[in-house]
Scaffold this motif. Structure first.
Motif, PDB file in Angstrom:
ATOM      1  N   ILE A 209       9.926   2.737   9.188  1.00  0.00           N
ATOM      2  CA  ILE A 209       9.014   1.693   8.703  1.00  0.00           C
ATOM      3  C   ILE A 209       9.796   0.412   8.451  1.00  0.00           C
ATOM      4  CG2 ILE A 209       7.575   0.989   6.746  1.00  0.00           C
ATOM      5  CD1 ILE A 209       6.696   3.947   6.537  1.00  0.00           C
ATOM      6  N   THR A 210      10.937   0.526   7.798  1.00  0.00           N
ATOM      7  CA  THR A 210      11.745  -0.647   7.479  1.00  0.00           C
ATOM      8  C   THR A 210      12.332  -1.288   8.733  1.00  0.00           C
ATOM      9  OG1 THR A 210      12.256   0.227   5.293  1.00  0.00           O
ATOM     10  CG2 THR A 210      13.739  -1.448   6.152  1.00  0.00           C
ATOM     11  N   LEU A 211      12.689  -0.491   9.733  1.00  0.00           N
ATOM     12  CA  LEU A 211      13.229  -1.046  10.970  1.00  0.00           C
ATOM     13  C   LEU A 211      12.196  -1.844  11.753  1.00  0.00           C
ATOM     14  CD1 LEU A 211      15.421   1.874  12.336  1.00  0.00           C
ATOM     15  CD2 LEU A 211      16.209  -0.406  11.693  1.00  0.00           C
TER      16      LEU A 211
ATOM     17  N   GLN B  61       5.322  10.252  -1.272  1.00  0.00           N
ATOM     18  CA  GLN B  61       4.593   8.979  -1.338  1.00  0.00           C
ATOM     19  C   GLN B  61       5.520   7.837  -0.934  1.00  0.00           C
ATOM     20  OE1 GLN B  61       1.219   8.671  -2.040  1.00  0.00           O
ATOM     21  NE2 GLN B  61       1.391  10.897  -1.811  1.00  0.00           N
ATOM     22  N   VAL B  62       5.076   7.051   0.045  1.00  0.00           N
ATOM     23  CA  VAL B  62       5.866   5.942   0.561  1.00  0.00           C
ATOM     24  C   VAL B  62       5.117   4.648   0.276  1.00  0.00           C
ATOM     25  CG1 VAL B  62       6.984   4.950   2.598  1.00  0.00           C
ATOM     26  CG2 VAL B  62       6.701   7.431   2.420  1.00  0.00           C
ATOM     27  N   MET B  63       5.733   3.759  -0.513  1.00  0.00           N
ATOM     28  CA  MET B  63       5.138   2.453  -0.791  1.00  0.00           C
ATOM     29  C   MET B  63       5.682   1.467   0.228  1.00  0.00           C
ATOM     30  SD  MET B  63       5.205   0.068  -4.217  1.00  0.00           S
ATOM     31  CE  MET B  63       4.459   1.331  -5.208  1.00  0.00           C
ATOM     32  N   VAL B  64       4.766   0.758   0.882  1.00  0.00           N
ATOM     33  CA  VAL B  64       5.129  -0.121   1.988  1.00  0.00           C
ATOM     34  C   VAL B  64       4.625  -1.530   1.718  1.00  0.00           C
ATOM     35  CG1 VAL B  64       4.863  -0.516   4.477  1.00  0.00           C
ATOM     36  CG2 VAL B  64       4.956   1.820   3.592  1.00  0.00           C
ATOM     37  N   HIS B  65       5.474  -2.528   2.027  1.00  0.00           N
ATOM     38  CA  HIS B  65       5.047  -3.928   2.017  1.00  0.00           C
ATOM     39  C   HIS B  65       4.869  -4.345   3.466  1.00  0.00           C
ATOM     40  CE1 HIS B  65       5.573  -8.293   2.249  1.00  0.00           C
ATOM     41  NE2 HIS B  65       4.936  -8.291   1.078  1.00  0.00           N
TER      42      HIS B  65
ATOM     43  N   THR C  49       9.824  -0.483   3.590  1.00  0.00           N
ATOM     44  CA  THR C  49       9.599   0.598   2.640  1.00  0.00           C
ATOM     45  C   THR C  49      10.146   0.140   1.294  1.00  0.00           C
ATOM     46  OG1 THR C  49       9.789   2.256   4.364  1.00  0.00           O
ATOM     47  CG2 THR C  49      10.075   3.001   2.092  1.00  0.00           C
ATOM     48  N   VAL C  50       9.260   0.042   0.316  1.00  0.00           N
ATOM     49  CA  VAL C  50       9.639  -0.430  -1.014  1.00  0.00           C
ATOM     50  C   VAL C  50      10.097   0.728  -1.891  1.00  0.00           C
ATOM     51  CG1 VAL C  50       8.809  -1.634  -3.071  1.00  0.00           C
ATOM     52  CG2 VAL C  50       8.026  -2.356  -0.818  1.00  0.00           C
TER      53      VAL C  50
ATOM     54  N   PHE D 112       0.851  -1.189   0.000  1.00  0.00           N
ATOM     55  CA  PHE D 112       0.000   0.000   0.000  1.00  0.00           C
ATOM     56  C   PHE D 112       0.887   1.238   0.000  1.00  0.00           C
ATOM     57  CE2 PHE D 112       0.743  -1.459   4.276  1.00  0.00           C
ATOM     58  CZ  PHE D 112       1.097  -0.311   4.972  1.00  0.00           C
ATOM     59  N   THR D 113       0.276   2.377  -0.242  1.00  0.00           N
ATOM     60  CA  THR D 113       0.999   3.643  -0.283  1.00  0.00           C
ATOM     61  C   THR D 113       0.438   4.576   0.780  1.00  0.00           C
ATOM     62  OG1 THR D 113       1.347   3.382  -2.647  1.00  0.00           O
ATOM     63  CG2 THR D 113       1.656   5.577  -1.762  1.00  0.00           C
ATOM     64  N   VAL D 114       1.332   5.241   1.491  1.00  0.00           N
ATOM     65  CA  VAL D 114       0.933   6.265   2.458  1.00  0.00           C
ATOM     66  C   VAL D 114       1.643   7.563   2.091  1.00  0.00           C
ATOM     67  CG1 VAL D 114       0.434   4.695   4.368  1.00  0.00           C
ATOM     68  CG2 VAL D 114       2.756   5.546   4.075  1.00  0.00           C
TER      69      VAL D 114
END
Length: 158
Positions: free
Chosen positions: A113-115, A128-132, A121-122, A94-96
């Protein structure tokens, strides 16, 4: 030049903490290497507000404490996925939108987010931040915007 001096002092403090050997020769080498590193950074013009963010001060320490608790809770969530994948594993992308105005703020947000286990974070494109995310709980944690608000507060951009 004040930031270069500050960088030298931070480098020396880290070197002294990590070295553990305080003989005159070794300490002299430590001072020399920290001084050389600070001067090279000064000549390269990389000692700036983002490269040496001392302005974050105690706010970043309280944020790290909060992030540590979130990392601990996310580890439990990931452990549930490992033990009971059919019940908890629900991957999504999703994107935030990041509300930080500076590049440093957006990078701190994306790295936070990645930690946090279970989220990565993709892509970071502008704000815009794309997150898995591995689970619905971790996805909702990011979508709630709590981390975004806290990073914005640390950066004093609110």
């Amino acid at each position: 030049m004040l930031k270069t001096l500050s960088l030298f002092l931070v480098l020396m403090a880290v070197w002294l903490l990590l070295s553990g050997i305080y003989t005159p020769l070794i300490t002299g080498f430590g001072v020399g290497s920290c001084l050389l590193s600070a001067l090279i950074a000064y000549r390269m013009d990389v000692v700036d507000r983002e490269g040496h963010p001392l302005h974050l001060g105690p706010r970043i320490i309280t944020y790290w404490a909060w992030l540590f608790v979130e990392i601990f809770k996310a580890n439990i969530d990931v452990a549930k996925c490992v033990l009971f994948p059919q019940k908890y594993l629900r991957p999504s992308i999703f994107t935030v939108t990041a509300s930080q105005k500076s590049d440093l703020g957006r990078v701190i947000y994306a790295n936070s987010i990645t930690l946090t286990p279970g989220t990565v974070t993709v892509d970071l494109d502008g704000n815009q931040v794309m997150v898995h995310s591995m689970t619905e709980v971790s996805a909702e944690g990011i979508k709630s915007g709590d981390m975004d608000r806290r990073v914005t507060k640390v950066m004093e951009e609110a």
